[in-house]
Design a protein around this motif. Structure first.
Motif, short mmCIF file in Angstrom:
data_model
loop_
_atom_site.label_atom_id
_atom_site.label_comp_id
_atom_site.label_asym_id
_atom_site.label_seq_id
_atom_site.Cartn_x
_atom_site.Cartn_y
_atom_site.Cartn_z
N PHE A 167 -20.58 -6.74 -25.92
CA PHE A 167 -21.08 -5.36 -25.99
C PHE A 167 -21.92 -5.17 -27.25
CE2 PHE A 167 -20.81 -0.89 -27.23
CZ PHE A 167 -21.21 -0.27 -26.06
N ALA A 168 -21.46 -5.73 -28.36
CA ALA A 168 -22.21 -5.61 -29.62
C ALA A 168 -23.55 -6.32 -29.51
CB ALA A 168 -21.38 -6.19 -30.76
N LEU A 169 -23.56 -7.52 -28.94
CA LEU A 169 -24.81 -8.28 -28.79
C LEU A 169 -25.77 -7.57 -27.85
CD1 LEU A 169 -23.39 -11.92 -28.53
CD2 LEU A 169 -24.37 -10.80 -30.54
N ALA A 170 -25.24 -7.00 -26.75
CA ALA A 170 -26.09 -6.28 -25.80
C ALA A 170 -26.70 -5.04 -26.45
CB ALA A 170 -25.28 -5.88 -24.57
N THR A 171 -25.92 -4.34 -27.25
CA THR A 171 -26.42 -3.13 -27.91
C THR A 171 -27.53 -3.45 -28.89
OG1 THR A 171 -24.23 -2.10 -27.69
CG2 THR A 171 -25.75 -1.14 -29.30
N ILE A 172 -27.35 -4.52 -29.67
CA ILE A 172 -28.40 -4.92 -30.61
C ILE A 172 -29.64 -5.38 -29.83
CG2 ILE A 172 -29.02 -6.50 -32.46
CD1 ILE A 172 -26.05 -6.64 -33.18
N SER A 173 -29.43 -6.14 -28.76
CA SER A 173 -30.56 -6.65 -27.97
C SER A 173 -31.33 -5.53 -27.27
CB SER A 173 -30.06 -7.65 -26.92
OG SER A 173 -29.44 -8.76 -27.53
N SER A 174 -30.67 -4.41 -27.00
CA SER A 174 -31.34 -3.31 -26.31
C SER A 174 -32.48 -2.72 -27.14
CB SER A 174 -30.33 -2.20 -25.96
OG SER A 174 -29.80 -1.61 -27.14
N VAL A 175 -32.45 -2.94 -28.45
CA VAL A 175 -33.54 -2.46 -29.31
C VAL A 175 -34.86 -3.12 -28.91
CG1 VAL A 175 -34.37 -2.33 -31.70
CG2 VAL A 175 -31.94 -2.02 -31.20
N TYR A 196 -24.80 -6.49 -20.98
CA TYR A 196 -23.92 -5.33 -20.81
C TYR A 196 -22.96 -5.54 -19.64
CZ TYR A 196 -25.82 -1.98 -24.18
OH TYR A 196 -26.16 -1.31 -25.33
N PHE A 197 -23.46 -6.09 -18.54
CA PHE A 197 -22.61 -6.29 -17.37
C PHE A 197 -21.51 -7.31 -17.66
CE2 PHE A 197 -21.74 -8.14 -13.10
CZ PHE A 197 -21.23 -6.98 -12.52
N ALA A 198 -21.81 -8.27 -18.53
CA ALA A 198 -20.80 -9.28 -18.88
C ALA A 198 -19.58 -8.65 -19.55
CB ALA A 198 -21.42 -10.33 -19.81
N CYS A 199 -19.76 -7.49 -20.15
CA CYS A 199 -18.64 -6.82 -20.83
C CYS A 199 -17.58 -6.33 -19.86
CB CYS A 199 -19.13 -5.62 -21.65
SG CYS A 199 -20.44 -6.00 -22.82
N VAL A 200 -17.96 -6.09 -18.62
CA VAL A 200 -17.05 -5.44 -17.66
C VAL A 200 -16.81 -6.27 -16.41
CG1 VAL A 200 -17.65 -3.13 -18.46
CG2 VAL A 200 -18.98 -4.17 -16.62
N VAL A 201 -17.49 -7.39 -16.23
CA VAL A 201 -17.36 -8.17 -15.01
C VAL A 201 -15.90 -8.62 -14.84
CG1 VAL A 201 -18.01 -10.33 -16.18
CG2 VAL A 201 -18.29 -10.11 -13.71
N PRO A 202 -15.31 -8.38 -13.65
CA PRO A 202 -13.87 -8.65 -13.49
C PRO A 202 -13.52 -10.06 -13.03
CG PRO A 202 -14.70 -7.42 -11.61
CD PRO A 202 -15.87 -7.62 -12.53
N TRP A 203 -14.44 -10.78 -12.38
CA TRP A 203 -14.12 -12.08 -11.79
C TRP A 203 -14.99 -13.17 -12.40
CZ3 TRP A 203 -15.71 -8.19 -8.09
CH2 TRP A 203 -14.65 -7.41 -7.65
#
Length: 530
Positions: free
Chosen positions: A262-270, A187-194
């Protein structure tokens, strides 16, 4: 000479009681084992996603130097034509735009080259990549390879760290920690800026992947018995290939790498729901002396499997020492002669397996121009290899199955080396041999996982498997360099793969066959198995 643990001179009541009691209480395989096996195998989907994610995060992408305002009257195509020298592959160096603007027809040999400071990326196939986000081109292109090395190194470290934790604290809690790490970091990889913060986060995500890979496999081995100890660990590997196909499908519809993450993180959250769905390994509890906790889990398992037995009475017969057995470190496996020999041979075999698998995986990318089809097909092709492995390994044993698959792989590499690239017929022939070779490698990986797990004792199985498979990850870091050899001397990459595959066959000869033998629980039991 091979020795069975059940012979009179080597008979250990504790070992026999653990095996016999668990089989008597819950059976070799039932609804309880089926449920846990499915849950563990589904974890292979996410492992495939993150290990191969770099293919779609940083795919081959055309780029060019951004057009300065002084060239506004020129079309993009005209600008690209006049600014880039034809002797370079990428527009990292361009003719000095200030001189070009003043004298566009000037002899190019008189115009100095300067670094391009701003790039434009082709967004026709991928709208956003880490390459375009952080300009990983020209002198920064090696950052892409660094990203994959960080992933592989993190998987190695995660396997070791959480493998040791799982042998010491049990399988369930470390597994759930790794799942939480994997989901959070994704999830954090979706928004990391640097980029450098992304790299740190990518390493943390890889730690979770490494722990999941080792612990989930060991749990599959320890909950089943009889012939199912051969079947389940092999079937456990199959979803990895399916994960390739799912990744390719998602990447096809989500051309933005952040949306894909984001899609992979959402599926993995299950997978976080596993806290309520999976138990601790009863075998680990029994071996480490936690009888009461093992009793609770075995009673639930017996009920789910419709086994009408007296769990409390059976466990009261268990012979154990006053102190529970301590978990082993990887170095403990190297102190005894027999285990040292087996551990070293497995380490070399895993290195060569990793080198062949990851190098050939990248080589497959050169066969087809469709990146989505290539990744999907490589995953689909690996599934038949695992299924065929299951039929062979249950009858022929571990060593013979590994030998057969590795000889098939070697033969396919030889065929690819001998068949010229020219001509449509030759191209299809090479593709067929490539597919067959990849399927054989997938089967050998499944068999090697099972073989390795059966050679290490319960108190050191996690750390043992993580230790030897670490060398496959080390080899994966070398794979890009091996692939690049083909540019300098065509055919050199395949020639090296032929040699490594044949050496793998020879390494198997000194190792004992594990088919039909119970799992060793202690280092002493593993040591006498030669």
């Amino acid at each position: 000479m091979m020795q069975k643990y059940g012979t009179e001179e080597n008979k250990r009541p504790e070992k026999l009681d653990v095996d016999n009691i668990t089989n008597k209480l819950i059976g070799d395989f039932g609804r309880w084992q089926l449920r846990i096996s499915i849950l563990m195998s589904l974890l292979k989907l996410s492992l495939a996603w993150y290990q191969l994610n770099i293919i779609f995060m940083a795919p081959p992408q055309e780029f060019w130097c951004a057009k300065p305002e002084s060239f506004a009257k020129y079309t993009d195509e005209m600008w690209r034509k006049i600014c880039v020298p034809h002797v370079v592959e990428y527009p990292c160096l361009i003719f000095d735009p200030d001189i070009l603007a003043l004298a566009p027809k000037m002899d190019r040999t008189l115009i100095p080259l300067v670094l391009c400071r701003k790039f434009v990326y082709d967004e026709s196939l991928f709208t956003r990549t880490i390459t375009s986000d952080w300009n990983l081109v020209c002198e920064r292109r090696w950052y892409i390879y660094l990203t994959q090395c960080v992933m592989n190194f993190g998987i190695v470290a995660g396997g070791i760290i959480f493998g040791v934790a799982a042998d010491k604290y049990g399988r369930k809690k470390p597994l759930m920690i790794t799942i939480l790490i994997q989901t959070s970091a994704s999830y954090f990889a979706c928004v990391v800026p640097w980029f450098w913060l992304f790299l740190v986060n990518w390493f943390i995500l890889a730690l979770g992947c490494g722990g999941i890979s080792i612990i989930s496999f060991v749990l599959c081995i320890e909950i089943v018995g009889g012939k199912w100890r051969t079947i389940i660990p092999v079937l456990y590997q199959l979803p990895f290939g399916l994960g390739n196909a799912v990744l390719a499908f998602l990447a096809y519809w989500l051309r933005d790498w952040r949306q894909l993450e984001f899609a992979l993180a959402t599926i993995s959250s299950v997978y976080l729901m596993y806290w309520f769905w999976i138990p601790e390994s009863p075998r680990w509890l029994l071996v480490t002396g936690k009888i009461e906790k093992a009793k609770e889990i075995l009673e639930e398992a017996a009920k789910e499997n419709n086994m009408n037995v007296d769990v409390h009475g059976a466990l009261s017969l268990l012979i154990r020492k006053e102190e529970s057995k301590k978990s082993l470190g990887f170095m403990s496996l190297l102190r005894s002669r027999s285990m040292r020999r087996k551990t070293l041979l497995l380490s070399v075999d895993w290195f060569l397996t990793g080198l062949s698998f990851f190098t050939f995986s990248q080589y497959l990318g050169f066969i087809s121009g469709n990146i989505f089809l290539t990744v999907a097909m490589s995953g689909i092709i690996s599934i038949p290899g695992g299924v065929i492995c299951l039929f062979i390994i249950s009858k022929a044993g571990r060593k013979r199955t590994l030998g057969v698959f590795q000889l098939i792989t070697t033969s396919c590499f030889i065929a690819i080396f001998l068949i010229p690239k020219d001509g449509r017929i030759n191209e299809w022939s090479r593709l067929i041999f490539a597919g067959t070779g990849f399927a054989a490698m997938a089967g050998s990986v499944s068999a090697l996982y099972l073989f390795s797990g059966e050679l290490f004792p319960t108190v050191g199985r996690n750390v043992g498997i993580s230790g030897v498979t670490m060398f496959a990850r080390v080899a994966s870091m070398v794979a890009p360099a091996v692939v690049s050899m083909d540019y300098k001397m065509p055919g050199l990459t395949i020639l090296l793969l032929i040699v490594t595959s044949f050496i793998q066959v020879l390494i198997l000869l000194p190792l004992p066959e594990t088919k039909g033998h119970p799992l060793p629980d202690t280092l002493e039991e593993a040591e006498i198995f030669t």
